[in-house]
Enzyme design. Structure first.
Site, PDB file in Angstrom:
ATOM      1  N   CYS A  17      12.417  49.435  31.571  1.00 41.76           N
ATOM      2  CA  CYS A  17      12.790  50.441  30.572  1.00 41.76           C
ATOM      3  C   CYS A  17      11.826  51.632  30.551  1.00 41.76           C
ATOM      4  O   CYS A  17      12.124  52.655  29.943  1.00 41.76           O
ATOM      5  CB  CYS A  17      12.877  49.798  29.191  1.00 41.76           C
ATOM      6  SG  CYS A  17      14.084  48.472  29.142  1.00 41.76           S
TER       7      CYS A  17
ATOM      8  N   HIS B  90      12.665  55.261  23.991  1.00 44.22           N
ATOM      9  CA  HIS B  90      13.572  54.314  24.655  1.00 44.22           C
ATOM     10  C   HIS B  90      14.426  53.648  23.567  1.00 44.22           C
ATOM     11  O   HIS B  90      13.903  53.152  22.564  1.00 44.22           O
ATOM     12  CB  HIS B  90      12.740  53.277  25.415  1.00 44.22           C
ATOM     13  CG  HIS B  90      13.509  52.083  25.837  1.00 44.22           C
ATOM     14  ND1 HIS B  90      14.699  52.175  26.537  1.00 44.22           N
ATOM     15  CD2 HIS B  90      13.276  50.750  25.662  1.00 44.22           C
ATOM     16  CE1 HIS B  90      15.154  50.956  26.768  1.00 44.22           C
ATOM     17  NE2 HIS B  90      14.321  50.076  26.246  1.00 44.22           N
TER      18      HIS B  90
ATOM     19  N   ASN C 208      21.003  49.088  24.660  1.00 47.07           N
ATOM     20  CA  ASN C 208      19.838  49.337  25.500  1.00 47.07           C
ATOM     21  C   ASN C 208      20.284  49.390  26.966  1.00 47.07           C
ATOM     22  O   ASN C 208      20.629  48.361  27.551  1.00 47.07           O
ATOM     23  CB  ASN C 208      18.834  48.202  25.265  1.00 47.07           C
ATOM     24  CG  ASN C 208      17.585  48.338  26.110  1.00 47.07           C
ATOM     25  OD1 ASN C 208      17.546  49.108  27.058  1.00 47.07           O
ATOM     26  ND2 ASN C 208      16.560  47.568  25.771  1.00 47.07           N
TER      27      ASN C 208
HETATM   28  O1  UT7 Z   1      13.674  47.248  26.364  1.00 47.12           O
HETATM   29  C1  UT7 Z   1      13.144  46.251  25.556  1.00 47.12           C
HETATM   30  C2  UT7 Z   1      14.206  45.199  25.385  1.00 47.12           C
HETATM   31  N1  UT7 Z   1      13.969  44.225  24.378  1.00 47.12           N
HETATM   32  C3  UT7 Z   1      13.873  44.516  23.052  1.00 47.12           C
HETATM   33  O2  UT7 Z   1      13.896  45.622  22.619  1.00 47.12           O
HETATM   34  C4  UT7 Z   1      13.777  43.312  22.132  1.00 47.12           C
HETATM   35  C5  UT7 Z   1      13.022  43.599  20.854  1.00 47.12           C
HETATM   36  N2  UT7 Z   1      13.343  42.607  19.878  1.00 47.12           N
HETATM   37  C6  UT7 Z   1      14.423  42.730  19.034  1.00 47.12           C
HETATM   38  O3  UT7 Z   1      15.106  43.728  19.096  1.00 47.12           O
HETATM   39  C7  UT7 Z   1      14.683  41.632  18.041  1.00 47.12           C
HETATM   40  O4  UT7 Z   1      13.658  40.662  18.133  1.00 47.12           O
HETATM   41  C8  UT7 Z   1      16.065  40.951  18.252  1.00 47.12           C
HETATM   42  C9  UT7 Z   1      17.175  41.888  17.861  1.00 47.12           C
HETATM   43  C10 UT7 Z   1      16.251  40.498  19.686  1.00 47.12           C
HETATM   44  C11 UT7 Z   1      16.160  39.718  17.334  1.00 47.12           C
HETATM   45  O5  UT7 Z   1      15.968  40.109  15.988  1.00 47.12           O
HETATM   46  P1  UT7 Z   1      14.941  39.323  15.068  1.00 47.12           P
HETATM   47  O6  UT7 Z   1      15.017  39.932  13.736  1.00 47.12           O
HETATM   48  O7  UT7 Z   1      13.598  39.312  15.756  1.00 47.12           O
HETATM   49  O8  UT7 Z   1      15.572  37.849  15.049  1.00 47.12           O
HETATM   50  P2  UT7 Z   1      14.873  36.478  15.398  1.00 47.12           P
HETATM   51  O9  UT7 Z   1      14.725  36.302  16.860  1.00 47.12           O
HETATM   52  O10 UT7 Z   1      13.653  36.324  14.525  1.00 47.12           O
HETATM   53  O11 UT7 Z   1      15.962  35.450  14.879  1.00 47.12           O
HETATM   54  C12 UT7 Z   1      16.266  35.323  13.481  1.00 47.12           C
HETATM   55  C13 UT7 Z   1      17.449  34.371  13.346  1.00 47.12           C
HETATM   56  C14 UT7 Z   1      17.298  33.087  14.128  1.00 47.12           C
HETATM   57  O12 UT7 Z   1      17.864  32.050  13.372  1.00 47.12           O
HETATM   58  P3  UT7 Z   1      16.942  31.027  12.537  1.00 47.12           P
HETATM   59  O13 UT7 Z   1      16.044  30.398  13.541  1.00 47.12           O
HETATM   60  O14 UT7 Z   1      16.209  31.888  11.544  1.00 47.12           O
HETATM   61  O15 UT7 Z   1      17.946  30.106  11.924  1.00 47.12           O
HETATM   62  C15 UT7 Z   1      18.144  33.305  15.356  1.00 47.12           C
HETATM   63  O16 UT7 Z   1      18.652  32.106  15.899  1.00 47.12           O
HETATM   64  O17 UT7 Z   1      18.627  35.008  13.840  1.00 47.12           O
HETATM   65  C16 UT7 Z   1      19.254  34.147  14.796  1.00 47.12           C
HETATM   66  N3  UT7 Z   1      19.907  35.000  15.804  1.00 47.12           N
HETATM   67  C17 UT7 Z   1      21.151  35.440  15.654  1.00 47.12           C
HETATM   68  N4  UT7 Z   1      22.072  35.269  14.693  1.00 47.12           N
HETATM   69  C18 UT7 Z   1      23.254  35.876  14.843  1.00 47.12           C
HETATM   70  C19 UT7 Z   1      19.379  35.469  16.955  1.00 47.12           C
HETATM   71  N5  UT7 Z   1      20.294  36.240  17.578  1.00 47.12           N
HETATM   72  C20 UT7 Z   1      21.392  36.226  16.799  1.00 47.12           C
HETATM   73  C21 UT7 Z   1      22.651  36.833  16.902  1.00 47.12           C
HETATM   74  N6  UT7 Z   1      23.545  36.639  15.909  1.00 47.12           N
HETATM   75  N7  UT7 Z   1      22.992  37.620  17.953  1.00 47.12           N
END
Ligand code: UT7
Length: 335
Positions: free
Chosen positions: A119, A261, A291
């Protein structure tokens, strides 16, 4: 094209172009595939839909179309282009997709090669091209950011598949002896944290003959620790921009646009906040495309130029960040 060492002092930005595939994958449709919802994706990322490449929409094809649009805006003759750099992590030819774009364009005098920095790739490629131009080796360069991450996404992994889309963007850069519109830049890598986001090769050991083995080639799917990448972005991106602004005697008041980005709206807001940028200055189109890796910055730039948001001589603070880990920032004056 051979270098001539005329010792130009700077670069100027002459044109932009972009291309996105026709297929639209909405949050609603993704929710039929994995356990997620439009509400969750919008509130956690800001993304509503993304584009997915169809059969002929390869990185070469998308990159070619974006480059052609940038060349048309710059009004350059194709023969005058010396250098084409394609930033991509998903070439449709592992030996490099840039020469194919060079051939399609008919830019017969240009040397063309790929550059991989995920990226951060487009930003690193702009800086790389500018070094050739400032050294006087070359006069005109096209820099393309194009990626087709849909081919490497695990479409059963709801933690990552909601983020990514396909697309391409390009800009035309020219050497000049009057001014330097690449005001400053900074680039960083940290391979120790590389496992937070990677797309490693997946090799199977096979037999050539007798006792001689080889590793057959192939790749796994995108492997991401979202929380760690998030923390990395909101910590390192404000720091690198802040240091660059200090080094160049700028502050957020003197900057017209913050062009990050396009990874997650929450990252954009957090970085903007930390740097005291008013929300109107933060460019964002990730709701439509997600992205697109190396393509996000030129895709956003081209959109803002064509709808006359970014004008000639506007000052833009830009930052790319992601896998590697890699990150960088540049301060540019458009024009
Ligand atoms: O170019 C760089 C590319 N990468 C990035 O930019 C990634 C940067 N990170 C992020 O954007 C965020 O971390 C994400 C959008 C990927 C995830 O958001 P988050 O607020 O960090 O969620 P999390 O990983 O802390 O997950 C929270 C909850 C979890 O459930 P529990 O364990 O609290 O029950 C996940 O299982 O949300 C759940 N979850 C979802 N629920 C519905 C994770 N993905 C999803 C989903 N839909 N797609």
């Amino acid at each position: 094209m051979e270098g001539t060492n005329l010792h130009q002092i700077g670069v100027s930005f002459k044109g932009s172009g972009s291309y996105v595939p026709n297929q639209i994958l909405t949050n609603k449709k993704i929710s039929k595939k994995v356990d997620t919802s439009d509400e969750w994706i919008r509130s956690r990322t800001g993304i509503s839909q993304r584009r997915i490449s169809g059969l002929s929409e390869t990185v070469s094809e998308m990159g070619y179309k974006a480059a052609l649009a940038a060349i048309e805006m710059s009004k350059w003759d194709l023969e005058t282009i010396d250098l084409i750099i394609l930033a991509t992590s998903t070439p449709n030819d592992l030996f490099g997709s840039a020469p194919n774009i060079q051939a399609r364009l008919g830019a017969n005098n240009a040397v063309a090669f790929d550059l991989t920095a995920a990226c951060s790739g487009f930003l690193f490629a702009v800086i790389t091209a500018s070094q050739f131009l400032k050294a006087g080796s070359y006069k005109r360069a096209i820099v393309i950011g194009a990626d087709q991450l849909s081919s490497y996404v695990d479409w059963n992994d709801r933690r990552s598949c909601i983020l990514f889309g396909d697309g391409a963007g390009a800009i035309a850069i020219e050497a000049t002896n009057e001014l330097d519109n690449l005001i400053g830049f900074s680039m960083r890598s940290d391979g120790d944290r590389g496992a937070f986001l990677n797309l490693p090769s997946q090799n199977n050991q096979d037999l050539i003959i007798d006792d001689i083995t080889y590793l057959s080639g192939g790749y796994s799917t995108i492997n991401m620790n979202g929380q760690e990448v998030y923390k990395f972005a909101v910590r390192e991106v404000p720091l690198i921009i802040e240091n660059l602004l200090k080094k160049t005697n700028f502050n957020s008041e003197k900057i017209d646009w913050l062009l990050l980005h396009q990874a997650n709206q929450r990252i954009l807001d957090s970085v903007g906040d930390r740097l005291n940028f008013s929300p109107e200055k933060i460019l964002s189109n990730l709701t439509n495309y997600g992205n697109t890796s190396a393509a996000t910055i030129p895709l956003m730039l081209d959109e803002a130029i064509r709808n006359k948001k970014i004008k000639q001589n506007d000052i833009i603070a830009t930052s790319g960040f992601g896998a590697g880990l890699s990150w960088g920032a540049a301060l540019i004056k458009w024009g």
